[in-house]
Design a protein around this motif. Sequence first.
Motif, PDB file in Angstrom:
ATOM      1  N   ASN A  17      16.406  53.277  68.102  1.00 51.91           N
ATOM      2  CA  ASN A  17      17.250  53.554  66.969  1.00 51.91           C
ATOM      3  C   ASN A  17      16.979  52.740  66.087  1.00 51.91           C
ATOM      4  OD1 ASN A  17      18.463  55.692  68.629  1.00 51.91           O
ATOM      5  ND2 ASN A  17      20.174  54.278  69.563  1.00 51.91           N
ATOM      6  N   THR A  18      16.089  52.947  65.342  1.00 53.10           N
ATOM      7  CA  THR A  18      15.743  52.067  64.411  1.00 53.10           C
ATOM      8  C   THR A  18      15.477  52.527  62.864  1.00 53.10           C
ATOM      9  OG1 THR A  18      14.789  50.424  65.915  1.00 53.10           O
ATOM     10  CG2 THR A  18      14.057  50.255  63.570  1.00 53.10           C
ATOM     11  N   VAL A  19      15.622  52.065  61.766  1.00 54.68           N
ATOM     12  CA  VAL A  19      15.059  52.515  60.600  1.00 54.68           C
ATOM     13  C   VAL A  19      14.533  51.340  59.822  1.00 54.68           C
ATOM     14  CG1 VAL A  19      17.369  52.140  59.464  1.00 54.68           C
ATOM     15  CG2 VAL A  19      15.793  53.868  58.405  1.00 54.68           C
ATOM     16  N   TYR A  20      13.636  51.548  59.143  1.00 57.73           N
ATOM     17  CA  TYR A  20      12.831  50.230  58.548  1.00 57.73           C
ATOM     18  C   TYR A  20      12.779  50.586  56.830  1.00 57.73           C
ATOM     19  CZ  TYR A  20      10.768  50.103  63.186  1.00 57.73           C
ATOM     20  OH  TYR A  20      10.524  49.921  64.394  1.00 57.73           O
ATOM     21  N   LEU A  21      12.880  49.339  56.208  1.00 56.54           N
ATOM     22  CA  LEU A  21      12.546  49.280  54.781  1.00 56.54           C
ATOM     23  C   LEU A  21      11.305  48.539  54.290  1.00 56.54           C
ATOM     24  CD1 LEU A  21      13.818  50.471  52.021  1.00 56.54           C
ATOM     25  CD2 LEU A  21      14.980  48.369  51.978  1.00 56.54           C
ATOM     26  N   GLN A  22      10.381  49.208  54.113  1.00 55.64           N
ATOM     27  CA  GLN A  22       9.106  48.634  53.876  1.00 55.64           C
ATOM     28  C   GLN A  22       9.235  48.399  52.254  1.00 55.64           C
ATOM     29  OE1 GLN A  22       6.159  47.708  55.585  1.00 55.64           O
ATOM     30  NE2 GLN A  22       5.811  46.584  53.618  1.00 55.64           N
ATOM     31  N   MET A  23       9.182  46.944  51.915  1.00 53.71           N
ATOM     32  CA  MET A  23       9.305  46.474  50.648  1.00 53.71           C
ATOM     33  C   MET A  23       7.933  45.865  50.229  1.00 53.71           C
ATOM     34  SD  MET A  23      12.795  44.788  51.412  1.00 53.71           S
ATOM     35  CE  MET A  23      13.367  44.281  49.773  1.00 53.71           C
ATOM     36  N   ASN A  24       7.422  46.474  49.099  1.00 50.81           N
ATOM     37  CA  ASN A  24       6.241  46.203  48.740  1.00 50.81           C
ATOM     38  C   ASN A  24       6.310  45.728  47.075  1.00 50.81           C
ATOM     39  OD1 ASN A  24       4.834  46.543  50.860  1.00 50.81           O
ATOM     40  ND2 ASN A  24       4.467  49.059  50.266  1.00 50.81           N
ATOM     41  N   ASN A  25       5.172  44.826  46.431  1.00 53.58           N
ATOM     42  CA  ASN A  25       5.509  44.674  45.051  1.00 53.58           C
ATOM     43  C   ASN A  25       6.572  44.108  44.946  1.00 53.58           C
ATOM     44  OD1 ASN A  25       4.041  44.158  42.566  1.00 53.58           O
ATOM     45  ND2 ASN A  25       4.408  46.300  42.035  1.00 53.58           N
ATOM     46  N   LEU A  26       7.171  43.188  45.650  1.00 52.59           N
ATOM     47  CA  LEU A  26       8.539  42.663  45.347  1.00 52.59           C
ATOM     48  C   LEU A  26       8.461  41.988  43.890  1.00 52.59           C
ATOM     49  CD1 LEU A  26       9.283  41.297  48.828  1.00 52.59           C
ATOM     50  CD2 LEU A  26      10.633  42.897  47.631  1.00 52.59           C
ATOM     51  N   ASN A  27       9.744  41.856  43.448  1.00 53.97           N
ATOM     52  CA  ASN A  27       9.789  41.100  42.118  1.00 53.97           C
ATOM     53  C   ASN A  27      11.301  40.453  42.375  1.00 53.97           C
ATOM     54  OD1 ASN A  27      12.137  42.972  40.818  1.00 53.97           O
ATOM     55  ND2 ASN A  27      10.655  44.257  41.070  1.00 53.97           N
ATOM     56  N   PRO A  28      11.553  39.475  41.474  1.00 51.54           N
ATOM     57  CA  PRO A  28      12.750  38.750  41.794  1.00 51.54           C
ATOM     58  C   PRO A  28      14.167  39.475  41.558  1.00 51.54           C
ATOM     59  CG  PRO A  28      11.143  37.292  40.267  1.00 51.54           C
ATOM     60  CD  PRO A  28      10.813  38.593  40.612  1.00 51.54           C
ATOM     61  N   GLY A  29      13.952  40.477  41.004  1.00 52.56           N
ATOM     62  CA  GLY A  29      15.026  41.376  40.755  1.00 52.56           C
ATOM     63  C   GLY A  29      15.638  42.001  42.222  1.00 52.56           C
ATOM     64  N   ASP A  30      14.997  41.932  43.232  1.00 52.68           N
ATOM     65  CA  ASP A  30      14.985  42.422  44.556  1.00 52.68           C
ATOM     66  C   ASP A  30      15.701  41.496  45.280  1.00 52.68           C
ATOM     67  OD1 ASP A  30      11.551  43.838  44.432  1.00 52.68           O
ATOM     68  OD2 ASP A  30      13.486  44.823  44.126  1.00 52.68           O
ATOM     69  N   THR A  31      15.845  40.425  44.899  1.00 54.57           N
ATOM     70  CA  THR A  31      16.799  39.410  45.260  1.00 54.57           C
ATOM     71  C   THR A  31      17.954  39.819  45.669  1.00 54.57           C
ATOM     72  OG1 THR A  31      15.371  37.585  44.860  1.00 54.57           O
ATOM     73  CG2 THR A  31      17.573  37.145  45.446  1.00 54.57           C
ATOM     74  N   ALA A  32      18.371  39.841  47.042  1.00 54.50           N
ATOM     75  CA  ALA A  32      19.735  40.369  47.424  1.00 54.50           C
ATOM     76  C   ALA A  32      20.082  40.395  48.981  1.00 54.50           C
ATOM     77  CB  ALA A  32      19.926  41.862  46.875  1.00 54.50           C
ATOM     78  N   VAL A  33      21.026  40.586  49.384  1.00 49.73           N
ATOM     79  CA  VAL A  33      21.631  40.852  50.639  1.00 49.73           C
ATOM     80  C   VAL A  33      21.313  42.285  50.971  1.00 49.73           C
ATOM     81  CG1 VAL A  33      23.008  40.752  52.639  1.00 49.73           C
ATOM     82  CG2 VAL A  33      22.982  38.724  50.963  1.00 49.73           C
ATOM     83  N   TYR A  34      20.626  42.529  51.933  1.00 45.78           N
ATOM     84  CA  TYR A  34      20.360  44.132  52.059  1.00 45.78           C
ATOM     85  C   TYR A  34      21.158  44.593  53.267  1.00 45.78           C
ATOM     86  CZ  TYR A  34      16.710  44.442  48.846  1.00 45.78           C
ATOM     87  OH  TYR A  34      16.108  44.111  47.272  1.00 45.78           O
ATOM     88  N   TYR A  35      21.678  45.655  53.189  1.00 44.68           N
ATOM     89  CA  TYR A  35      22.546  45.972  54.424  1.00 44.68           C
ATOM     90  C   TYR A  35      22.246  47.323  54.793  1.00 44.68           C
ATOM     91  CZ  TYR A  35      26.143  42.666  52.556  1.00 44.68           C
ATOM     92  OH  TYR A  35      26.587  41.485  52.122  1.00 44.68           O
ATOM     93  N   CYS A  36      22.171  47.849  56.156  1.00 50.41           N
ATOM     94  CA  CYS A  36      21.874  48.876  56.744  1.00 50.41           C
ATOM     95  C   CYS A  36      23.292  49.432  56.819  1.00 50.41           C
ATOM     96  CB  CYS A  36      21.149  48.662  57.891  1.00 50.41           C
ATOM     97  SG  CYS A  36      20.755  49.973  58.901  1.00 50.41           S
TER      98      CYS A  36
END
Length: 114
Positions: free
Chosen positions: A76-95
Motif C-alpha cells: 500500500n505504497t505510492v512513491y514520488l521520485q524527484m529528480n533535478n531538484l531546485n530550490p523551488g521544490d522546497t516544501a512540505v510534501y503531503y500524500c
Amino acid sequence: QVQLVESGGGLAQAGGSLRLSCEASGRFFRFNPVGWYRQAPGNQREFVASVTATGNTKDADSAKGRLTIARGNTKNTVYLQMNNLNPGDTAVYYCYIQRTQVVWGQGTQVTVSS
C-alpha cells in the motif's frame, strides 16, 4: 480509518534527487486515487501529481519531467521520485488518498539548497 505515513524527505542539493514514500494502512489504498501535494512557506498547498487505481497519472506543470509518481507493486505504497531538484521544490510534501473525503498524511519536509 486509513492512515498515511510519508518518509524520504530531507536535504538535497540543487540538481540532486530524492524519493518520497507514502505507506497506507488498510486495504483500500490500491482502489482509490492517491497523490501528492506540497506547501512551501507562505504559500497555499499545491497539487504535484496523482495516480488513479488503474495507473493513470497526472502531473503539475512544475513537476513534468522531474517529479514522477508511481504506485508500489505489492504494498500500500505510492512513491514520488524527484529528480533535478531546485530550490523551488522546497516544501512540505503531503500524500493523500481520495475516498469519500480526502485523507492526508502528516507531511515530510524537502529542502533543496542552491
